[in-house]
Scaffold this motif. Structure first.
Motif, PDB file in Angstrom:
ATOM      1  N   GLU A  19       5.540  -6.547   5.237  1.00 12.63           N
ATOM      2  CA  GLU A  19       6.140  -5.606   4.290  1.00 12.63           C
ATOM      3  C   GLU A  19       5.612  -5.857   2.877  1.00 12.63           C
ATOM      4  OE1 GLU A  19       8.538  -2.491   3.737  1.00 12.63           O
ATOM      5  OE2 GLU A  19       9.061  -3.620   5.515  1.00 12.63           O
ATOM      6  N   LEU A  20       5.152  -4.800   2.201  1.00  9.60           N
ATOM      7  CA  LEU A  20       4.699  -4.920   0.819  1.00  9.60           C
ATOM      8  C   LEU A  20       5.905  -5.080  -0.097  1.00  9.60           C
ATOM      9  CD1 LEU A  20       2.447  -4.765  -1.338  1.00  9.60           C
ATOM     10  CD2 LEU A  20       2.814  -2.288  -1.354  1.00  9.60           C
ATOM     11  N   VAL A  21       5.895  -6.121  -0.910  1.00 13.59           N
ATOM     12  CA  VAL A  21       6.975  -6.357  -1.867  1.00 13.59           C
ATOM     13  C   VAL A  21       6.384  -6.634  -3.233  1.00 13.59           C
ATOM     14  CG1 VAL A  21       8.537  -7.286  -0.112  1.00 13.59           C
ATOM     15  CG2 VAL A  21       7.123  -8.855  -1.448  1.00 13.59           C
ATOM     16  N   CYS A  22       7.216  -6.472  -4.242  1.00 12.56           N
ATOM     17  CA  CYS A  22       6.832  -6.811  -5.612  1.00 12.56           C
ATOM     18  C   CYS A  22       7.893  -7.770  -6.138  1.00 12.56           C
ATOM     19  CB  CYS A  22       6.752  -5.553  -6.465  1.00 12.56           C
ATOM     20  SG  CYS A  22       6.010  -5.847  -8.076  1.00 12.56           S
ATOM     21  N   ARG A  55      11.227  -3.970  -2.294  1.00 11.98           N
ATOM     22  CA  ARG A  55      10.498  -3.619  -1.068  1.00 11.98           C
ATOM     23  C   ARG A  55       9.943  -2.223  -1.255  1.00 11.98           C
ATOM     24  NH1 ARG A  55      11.597  -0.678   3.646  1.00 11.98           N
ATOM     25  NH2 ARG A  55      13.624  -0.205   2.774  1.00 11.98           N
ATOM     26  N   HIS A  56       8.626  -2.124  -1.195  1.00 14.29           N
ATOM     27  CA  HIS A  56       7.952  -0.862  -1.514  1.00 14.29           C
ATOM     28  C   HIS A  56       8.084   0.191  -0.423  1.00 14.29           C
ATOM     29  CE1 HIS A  56       5.192   1.638  -3.711  1.00 14.29           C
ATOM     30  NE2 HIS A  56       4.469   1.806  -2.622  1.00 14.29           N
ATOM     31  N   GLY A  57       8.196  -0.222   0.834  1.00 13.20           N
ATOM     32  CA  GLY A  57       8.319   0.732   1.933  1.00 13.20           C
ATOM     33  C   GLY A  57       7.018   0.978   2.670  1.00 13.20           C
ATOM     34  N   ASP A  58       6.054   0.062   2.521  1.00 10.53           N
ATOM     35  CA  ASP A  58       4.778   0.173   3.235  1.00 10.53           C
ATOM     36  C   ASP A  58       4.473  -1.118   3.972  1.00 10.53           C
ATOM     37  OD1 ASP A  58       3.485   2.743   2.654  1.00 10.53           O
ATOM     38  OD2 ASP A  58       3.559   2.068   0.573  1.00 10.53           O
ATOM     39  N   TYR A  59       3.842  -0.968   5.142  1.00 10.92           N
ATOM     40  CA  TYR A  59       3.279  -2.125   5.830  1.00 10.92           C
ATOM     41  C   TYR A  59       1.863  -2.343   5.309  1.00 10.92           C
ATOM     42  CZ  TYR A  59       6.974  -2.153   9.370  1.00 10.92           C
ATOM     43  OH  TYR A  59       8.174  -2.243  10.019  1.00 10.92           O
ATOM     44  N   VAL A  60       1.523  -3.602   5.100  1.00 16.16           N
ATOM     45  CA  VAL A  60       0.193  -3.974   4.619  1.00 16.16           C
ATOM     46  C   VAL A  60      -0.282  -5.226   5.344  1.00 16.16           C
ATOM     47  CG1 VAL A  60       0.517  -3.039   2.281  1.00 16.16           C
ATOM     48  CG2 VAL A  60       1.137  -5.402   2.748  1.00 16.16           C
ATOM     49  N   THR A  61      -1.565  -5.481   5.226  1.00 20.75           N
ATOM     50  CA  THR A  61      -2.133  -6.769   5.608  1.00 20.75           C
ATOM     51  C   THR A  61      -2.917  -7.278   4.416  1.00 20.75           C
ATOM     52  OG1 THR A  61      -2.323  -6.157   7.941  1.00 20.75           O
ATOM     53  CG2 THR A  61      -3.664  -8.007   7.190  1.00 20.75           C
ATOM     54  N   PHE A  62      -2.570  -8.457   3.921  1.00 22.89           N
ATOM     55  CA  PHE A  62      -3.350  -9.128   2.880  1.00 22.89           C
ATOM     56  C   PHE A  62      -4.271 -10.114   3.595  1.00 22.89           C
ATOM     57  CE2 PHE A  62      -0.258  -8.890  -0.994  1.00 22.89           C
ATOM     58  CZ  PHE A  62      -0.350  -7.521  -0.979  1.00 22.89           C
ATOM     59  N   ARG A  67      -9.095 -11.650   0.021  1.00 22.14           N
ATOM     60  CA  ARG A  67      -8.005 -11.244  -0.871  1.00 22.14           C
ATOM     61  C   ARG A  67      -7.878  -9.724  -0.939  1.00 22.14           C
ATOM     62  NH1 ARG A  67      -5.285 -15.587  -0.412  1.00 22.14           N
ATOM     63  NH2 ARG A  67      -5.931 -17.351  -1.631  1.00 22.14           N
ATOM     64  N   GLY A  68      -8.471  -9.032   0.032  1.00 26.80           N
ATOM     65  CA  GLY A  68      -8.330  -7.589   0.135  1.00 26.80           C
ATOM     66  C   GLY A  68      -7.013  -7.232   0.787  1.00 26.80           C
ATOM     67  N   VAL A  69      -6.718  -5.942   0.794  1.00 25.85           N
ATOM     68  CA  VAL A  69      -5.471  -5.456   1.383  1.00 25.85           C
ATOM     69  C   VAL A  69      -5.743  -4.155   2.125  1.00 25.85           C
ATOM     70  CG1 VAL A  69      -4.774  -4.242  -0.737  1.00 25.85           C
ATOM     71  CG2 VAL A  69      -3.045  -4.902   0.928  1.00 25.85           C
ATOM     72  N   THR A  70      -5.095  -3.994   3.261  1.00 18.06           N
ATOM     73  CA  THR A  70      -5.129  -2.744   4.013  1.00 18.06           C
ATOM     74  C   THR A  70      -3.713  -2.202   4.089  1.00 18.06           C
ATOM     75  OG1 THR A  70      -7.005  -3.447   5.366  1.00 18.06           O
ATOM     76  CG2 THR A  70      -5.652  -1.670   6.242  1.00 18.06           C
ATOM     77  N   PHE A  71      -3.545  -0.947   3.693  1.00 17.74           N
ATOM     78  CA  PHE A  71      -2.247  -0.284   3.826  1.00 17.74           C
ATOM     79  C   PHE A  71      -2.181   0.330   5.213  1.00 17.74           C
ATOM     80  CE2 PHE A  71      -2.330  -0.916  -0.615  1.00 17.74           C
ATOM     81  CZ  PHE A  71      -1.019  -0.862  -1.057  1.00 17.74           C
ATOM     82  N   LEU A  72      -1.112   0.037   5.942  1.00 15.96           N
ATOM     83  CA  LEU A  72      -0.995   0.422   7.342  1.00 15.96           C
ATOM     84  C   LEU A  72      -0.028   1.573   7.585  1.00 15.96           C
ATOM     85  CD1 LEU A  72      -0.894  -3.232   8.608  1.00 15.96           C
ATOM     86  CD2 LEU A  72      -2.836  -1.666   8.736  1.00 15.96           C
ATOM     87  N   GLY A  73       0.660   2.009   6.584  1.00 18.88           N
ATOM     88  CA  GLY A  73       1.597   3.124   6.752  1.00 18.88           C
ATOM     89  C   GLY A  73       2.995   2.760   6.304  1.00 18.88           C
ATOM     90  N   ARG A  74       3.832   3.747   6.262  1.00 18.66           N
ATOM     91  CA  ARG A  74       5.196   3.567   5.790  1.00 18.66           C
ATOM     92  C   ARG A  74       6.013   2.719   6.760  1.00 18.66           C
ATOM     93  NH1 ARG A  74       6.249   4.001   0.829  1.00 18.66           N
ATOM     94  NH2 ARG A  74       8.383   4.599   1.241  1.00 18.66           N
ATOM     95  N   SER A  75       6.716   1.777   6.198  1.00 18.56           N
ATOM     96  CA  SER A  75       7.626   0.963   7.007  1.00 18.56           C
ATOM     97  C   SER A  75       8.993   1.614   7.096  1.00 18.56           C
ATOM     98  CB  SER A  75       7.760  -0.432   6.405  1.00 18.56           C
ATOM     99  OG  SER A  75       8.319  -0.357   5.100  1.00 18.56           O
TER     100      SER A  75
END
Length: 132
Positions: A19-22, A55-62, A67-75
């Motif tokens: 889960e993408l968080v800030c 919690r931003h509401g997106d699944y990601v892989t860091f 140190r790149g990131v892939t956005f995988l879609g809405r969580s």
């Protein structure tokens, strides 16, 4: 922005879907919702999973190596026909493991008094979907 990918236990993780968080305020974050004087809707939308962390509401892989990131879609893309909650990512993660499926789309529908899920599947070019 101080962004990370959290697993279900709020551990920062790399090289896996999370889960993408800030962890700190950022200029683009809304401060509140209109007509939400007690901030209940706002808190439920962004802070209900990891208290105190956005919690931003997106699944990601860091990725640890680049140190790149892939956005995988809405969580939080939740289908809720008839009150049964299921995330579209849960469906896609299973369906798209099959070689017979090139792409898929899950849709929640309400029609008159009936609620249902519709699944649209496409096969790799020139190959029929098996009918089991």
């Amino acid at each position: 922005m101080k962004v990370k990918a959290y697993d279900e236990k709020a551990n920062a993780v790399y090289d896996q879907q999370a889960e993408l968080v800030c962890e700190a305020p950022a200029p683009s974050m809304p401060l509140y919702f209109w007509n939400d004087p007690g901030y209940a809707k706002y808190k439920d939308a962004y802070f209900n999973i990891y208290p105190g962390v956005w919690r931003h509401g997106d699944y990601v892989t860091f990725y640890s190596d680049t140190r790149g990131v892939t956005f995988l879609g809405r969580s939080d893309a939740i289908l809720k026909p008839s009150g049964v909650r299921i995330g579209t990512a849960e469906i896609y993660n299973i369906v798209e493991k099959f070689d017979e499926v090139a792409d898929s789309l899950a849709i929640g529908q309400n029609w008159r008094v009936i609620s249902a899920y519709s699944f649209l599947l496409s096969s790799p070019r020139g190959q029929p979907l098996p009918m089991h």
